[in-house]
Design an enzyme around this catalytic site. Sequence first.
Site, PDB file in Angstrom:
ATOM      1  N   ARG A  61       0.744  -1.222  -0.032  1.00 43.01           N
ATOM      2  CA  ARG A  61      -0.068  -0.120   0.051  1.00 43.01           C
ATOM      3  C   ARG A  61       0.831   1.458  -0.001  1.00 43.01           C
ATOM      4  O   ARG A  61       0.450   2.331  -0.329  1.00 43.01           O
ATOM      5  CB  ARG A  61      -0.917  -0.059   1.105  1.00 43.01           C
ATOM      6  CG  ARG A  61      -2.187  -1.034   0.829  1.00 43.01           C
ATOM      7  CD  ARG A  61      -3.173  -1.078   2.134  1.00 43.01           C
ATOM      8  NE  ARG A  61      -2.584  -1.669   2.989  1.00 43.01           N
ATOM      9  CZ  ARG A  61      -2.464  -2.891   3.516  1.00 43.01           C
ATOM     10  NH1 ARG A  61      -3.310  -3.784   2.644  1.00 43.01           N
ATOM     11  NH2 ARG A  61      -2.135  -3.466   4.374  1.00 43.01           N
ATOM     12  N   GLU A  98       4.582 -11.538  14.399  1.00 40.06           N
ATOM     13  CA  GLU A  98       3.903 -12.353  15.527  1.00 40.06           C
ATOM     14  C   GLU A  98       4.225 -13.961  15.298  1.00 40.06           C
ATOM     15  O   GLU A  98       4.421 -14.674  16.309  1.00 40.06           O
ATOM     16  CB  GLU A  98       2.658 -12.020  15.460  1.00 40.06           C
ATOM     17  CG  GLU A  98       1.610 -12.287  16.549  1.00 40.06           C
ATOM     18  CD  GLU A  98       0.359 -11.929  16.443  1.00 40.06           C
ATOM     19  OE1 GLU A  98       0.054 -11.344  15.536  1.00 40.06           O
ATOM     20  OE2 GLU A  98      -0.631 -12.437  17.348  1.00 40.06           O
TER      21      GLU A  98
HETATM   22  P1  AMP Z   1       3.676  -3.353  11.759  1.00 44.62           P
HETATM   23  O1  AMP Z   1       4.863  -3.998  11.067  1.00 44.62           O
HETATM   24  O2  AMP Z   1       3.137  -4.319  13.053  1.00 44.62           O
HETATM   25  O3  AMP Z   1       3.616  -2.187  12.042  1.00 44.62           O
HETATM   26  O4  AMP Z   1       2.440  -3.778  10.568  1.00 44.62           O
HETATM   27  C1  AMP Z   1       2.371  -2.806   9.579  1.00 44.62           C
HETATM   28  C2  AMP Z   1       2.017  -3.547   8.267  1.00 44.62           C
HETATM   29  O5  AMP Z   1       1.054  -4.592   8.312  1.00 44.62           O
HETATM   30  C3  AMP Z   1       1.788  -2.245   7.261  1.00 44.62           C
HETATM   31  O6  AMP Z   1       2.228  -2.792   5.997  1.00 44.62           O
HETATM   32  C4  AMP Z   1       0.170  -2.363   7.159  1.00 44.62           C
HETATM   33  O7  AMP Z   1      -0.400  -2.204   6.077  1.00 44.62           O
HETATM   34  C5  AMP Z   1      -0.312  -4.048   7.884  1.00 44.62           C
HETATM   35  N1  AMP Z   1      -1.190  -4.038   8.887  1.00 44.62           N
HETATM   36  C6  AMP Z   1      -0.991  -4.265  10.238  1.00 44.62           C
HETATM   37  N2  AMP Z   1      -2.097  -4.094  10.948  1.00 44.62           N
HETATM   38  C7  AMP Z   1      -3.090  -3.747  10.205  1.00 44.62           C
HETATM   39  C8  AMP Z   1      -4.545  -3.392  10.239  1.00 44.62           C
HETATM   40  N3  AMP Z   1      -5.005  -3.305  11.367  1.00 44.62           N
HETATM   41  N4  AMP Z   1      -5.077  -2.854   9.270  1.00 44.62           N
HETATM   42  C9  AMP Z   1      -4.458  -2.634   8.069  1.00 44.62           C
HETATM   43  N5  AMP Z   1      -3.092  -3.287   7.825  1.00 44.62           N
HETATM   44  C10 AMP Z   1      -2.432  -3.666   8.844  1.00 44.62           C
END
Ligand code: AMP
Length: 174
Positions: A61, A98
């Site tokens: 995205r 995770e």
């Molecule tokens: P993180 O590495 O945990 O910060 O996750 C970020 C990545 O996962 C980004 O590329 C987001 O597009 C996707 N992502 C994680 N959680 C969500 C959520 N609740 N809604 C949409 N995209 C998410």
Amino acid sequence: MSKESLAKSIRTIPDFPKKGIQFKDVTTLFKSAECLKELSDIMYDMYKDKGITKVVGIESRGFITGPILATRIGAGFVPIRKPDKLPADTISKSYEKEYGTDTIEIHKDAIDENDIILLHDDLLATGGTMKAAYDLVKEFHPKKIYTNFIIELKGLNGRDVFPADANVDSILYL
Ligand code: AMP
């Protein structure tokens, strides 16, 4: 248009892609001409005076709004991708998710020491993905790094994984 209306344009899908995740679906923002223009204007105002030479977007995205912003501020665009997608020589970084590990890659010749970088993705959750991208970009020793998200999920403290010189800013806090 207010940031509140922009926030309202984002659809939440419960239990996607798995149980317990409240998925923030930005496609409902992107499909609205008014919302997309507002988002583009806000990002432009945030970064127009920073001397940014390259926007680095995270698959997938970050590939939608990253180039919109790059065009408006007169910067180039660099993709960070999942493994084995980029055709030339790459450097990569693995990070803990995770469940298990993930890896991201960037072309070896994508950035140089004169660049001022804006890292961009749609959403900050735990920060794992962007921190890996930040560490990858740091290896090129650019002059400065900024980090931007459209949405920052409150309560996960994702921004705590970044050092101060990552200059983390988000547009909407949901
Ligand atoms: P993180 O590495 O945990 O910060 O996750 C970020 C990545 O996962 C980004 O590329 C987001 O597009 C996707 N992502 C994680 N959680 C969500 C959520 N609740 N809604 C949409 N995209 C998410």
